[in-house]
Motif scaffolding. Structure first.
Motif, PDB file in Angstrom:
ATOM      1  N   UNK A  36      14.239  50.680  68.649  1.00 37.60           N
ATOM      2  CA  UNK A  36      13.255  49.599  68.484  1.00 37.60           C
ATOM      3  C   UNK A  36      12.229  49.765  69.608  1.00 37.60           C
ATOM      4  N   UNK A  37      11.135  50.486  69.358  1.00 35.61           N
ATOM      5  CA  UNK A  37      10.167  50.807  70.416  1.00 35.61           C
ATOM      6  C   UNK A  37       9.712  49.595  71.211  1.00 35.61           C
ATOM      7  N   UNK A  38       9.375  49.834  72.461  1.00 41.22           N
ATOM      8  CA  UNK A  38       9.050  48.768  73.408  1.00 41.22           C
ATOM      9  C   UNK A  38       7.903  47.892  72.931  1.00 41.22           C
ATOM     10  N   UNK A  39       6.919  48.461  72.240  1.00 40.11           N
ATOM     11  CA  UNK A  39       5.746  47.672  71.845  1.00 40.11           C
ATOM     12  C   UNK A  39       6.105  46.557  70.864  1.00 40.11           C
ATOM     13  N   UNK A  40       7.306  46.635  70.234  1.00 43.52           N
ATOM     14  CA  UNK A  40       7.726  45.521  69.370  1.00 43.52           C
ATOM     15  C   UNK A  40       8.962  44.808  69.925  1.00 43.52           C
ATOM     16  N   UNK A  41       9.771  45.501  70.731  1.00 43.47           N
ATOM     17  CA  UNK A  41      10.965  44.848  71.280  1.00 43.47           C
ATOM     18  C   UNK A  41      10.638  44.000  72.504  1.00 43.47           C
ATOM     19  N   UNK A  42       9.654  44.414  73.295  1.00 42.99           N
ATOM     20  CA  UNK A  42       9.221  43.645  74.471  1.00 42.99           C
ATOM     21  C   UNK A  42       7.722  43.827  74.632  1.00 42.99           C
ATOM     22  N   UNK A  43       6.936  43.255  73.709  1.00 44.21           N
ATOM     23  CA  UNK A  43       5.500  43.526  73.658  1.00 44.21           C
ATOM     24  C   UNK A  43       4.691  43.037  74.848  1.00 44.21           C
ATOM     25  N   UNK A  44       5.257  42.120  75.644  1.00 40.73           N
ATOM     26  CA  UNK A  44       4.499  41.567  76.765  1.00 40.73           C
ATOM     27  C   UNK A  44       4.763  42.286  78.082  1.00 40.73           C
ATOM     28  N   UNK A  84      12.968  53.164  78.058  1.00 43.30           N
ATOM     29  CA  UNK A  84      14.046  54.094  77.699  1.00 43.30           C
ATOM     30  C   UNK A  84      15.085  53.416  76.825  1.00 43.30           C
ATOM     31  N   UNK A  85      15.459  52.198  77.193  1.00 41.83           N
ATOM     32  CA  UNK A  85      16.469  51.464  76.417  1.00 41.83           C
ATOM     33  C   UNK A  85      15.987  51.206  74.991  1.00 41.83           C
ATOM     34  N   UNK A  86      14.709  50.870  74.852  1.00 41.04           N
ATOM     35  CA  UNK A  86      14.153  50.596  73.527  1.00 41.04           C
ATOM     36  C   UNK A  86      14.209  51.848  72.657  1.00 41.04           C
ATOM     37  N   UNK A  87      13.945  53.008  73.257  1.00 43.00           N
ATOM     38  CA  UNK A  87      14.024  54.254  72.513  1.00 43.00           C
ATOM     39  C   UNK A  87      15.441  54.569  72.084  1.00 43.00           C
ATOM     40  N   UNK A  88      16.396  54.323  72.965  1.00 39.55           N
ATOM     41  CA  UNK A  88      17.799  54.567  72.623  1.00 39.55           C
ATOM     42  C   UNK A  88      18.268  53.651  71.501  1.00 39.55           C
ATOM     43  N   UNK A  89      17.713  52.436  71.463  1.00 42.45           N
ATOM     44  CA  UNK A  89      18.119  51.459  70.450  1.00 42.45           C
ATOM     45  C   UNK A  89      17.337  51.590  69.141  1.00 42.45           C
TER      46      UNK A  89
END
Length: 382
Positions: A341-349, A334-339
């Motif tokens: 920067x989608x999760x698959x690139x902001x926290x890929x692991x 959810x945070x990645x969407x708000x920012x």
């Protein structure tokens, strides 16, 4: 005496060759092929380059200037690059449109053309709040990261949220009768939210929704896409029907949560394929469980919903509808969407990102079947 090495004087041909490596950031083709190089002049080590912009006030004029400067500066003997910008005439824009779209005056939907190699996925859900848009955005970015050309249509006209979640802050550019979509993280995107001021609500009936979707598909210059994702509104209303009419070869991805009540509604969204004759690509279960610090899982929304939907739809349509993956509940998604920067690139692991990337890989590498395609064959005579 030492040997004096003369600095070579760059040729116009060498400069034009360097300019051929510069792509228009919206059309993704060399500016030399698009007729955007107006003039090149070389005086000693100073190079003057005049470039045509497609429209006045082009939002990417600074990037074009930087790219041209960088490419020409790399030519041996160039000491200084001066870039001047001009604007195409109406006639030049018309020629550009013809070079990209051909002679046809009426806009056409390239993804509905016979032989189109673009795989089109409609991301659907029975109800809102299941994370359909989050799944769409992360799948798109994961596919683009694999080197694919990807586009997203935010077809959720009333509840558009894709531009924010994708971090797409640019606006579409109109060139003649074409619309150039902005890009973010390697993904082209179009949304009604890009055409409405602020957070103004869209109050439209069915025919206007159909026309807007038609424009998104036909008037937008998508280029050669490998994958097109459509984020549909919840349910089985006007937009879902319009998509089936405009892109009959589109496949449906059903997103649900594990909750039985949500799964029942999701089954109805998937079963629309029987009426529209579209293929069901599979089911994605979102918010499957919450992993606690001690490694245990808490199934906040119950369990089994995704598998139940996949099994039910398999029985209903008479063909396998796989459960493509179960995405864990993660606040970072959810945070990645708000920012933006989608999760698959902001926290890929993270576990959720790993599952989403796996689903993206399965959808983008699946072999193409012939089901639902028109075949160029005639019955053999007896």
């Amino acid at each position: 005496m030492g040997t004096v090495t003369d600095t070579p004087t760059p040729s116009v041909e060498a400069v034009r060759a360097a300019l051929a490596t510069v792509q228009d950031p919206e059309i993704n083709r060399p500016i030399t092929d698009l007729g955007m190089v107006k003039d090149v002049r070389v005086q000693g080590g100073v190079v003057d380059v005049e470039v045509y912009l497609t429209i006045a006030g082009c939002p990417l004029r600074d990037k074009i200037t930087r790219d041209v400067t960088g490419a020409v500066s790399a030519v041996p003997g160039v000491a200084e690059v001066r870039v001047a910008l001009d604007v195409m005439s109406d006639k030049q824009r018309a020629e550009l449109r013809k070079s990209l779209r051909g002679e046809a005056e009426e806009p056409r939907i390239p993804f509905a053309e016979p032989g189109s190699l673009t795989r089109v996925y409609c991301v659907a859900s029975g109800k809102g709040g299941v994370g359909k848009s989050s799944v769409t955005v992360n799948l798109a970015v994961a596919m683009a990261a694999r080197g694919l050309s990807v586009g997203v249509v935010d077809a959720d006209i009333y509840g558009h949220s894709v531009p924010r979640m994708l971090g797409a802050t640019g606006k579409p550019t109109r060139v003649e009768k074409m619309i150039m979509p902005p890009q973010a993280h390697g993904v082209k995107v179009i949304s009604i939210g890009m055409f409405t001021p602020g957070n103004t609500p869209v109050v439209w009936r069915g025919p206007m929704l159909h026309r807007a979707l038609q424009q998104f598909l036909a008037d937008v210059f998508w280029g050669d896409l490998d994958i097109l994702l459509l984020d549909l509104p919840p349910g089985t209303g006007d937009v879902a029907i319009s998509v089936a009419q405009l892109i009959p070869n589109a496949e449906i991805l059903v997103v649900t949560t594990p909750q039985p009540a949500a799964a029942e509604v999701a089954e109805r969204a998937g079963a629309i394929s029987l009426q529209t004759r579209q293929r069901l690509a599979g089911v994605i279960e979102n918010m499957s469980w919450l992993e606690l610090p001690d490694g245990t899982r808490t199934e906040i929304f119950g369990s089994g919903g995704g598998a139940a939907v996949a099994e039910s739809l398999t029985r209903t349509v008479g063909a396998e509808v796989p459960l493509l993956g179960q995405v864990p509940l993660d606040a970072r998604l959810r945070e990645a969407g708000d920012n933006g920067i989608p999760l698959v690139i902001s926290a890929p692991d993270t576990p959720a990102a790993v599952v989403l990337r796996d689903i993206a890989t399965r959808l983008s590498t699946r072999a193409r079947g012939l089901a639902g395609r028109m075949l160029s064959v005639t019955p053999a005579g007896r």
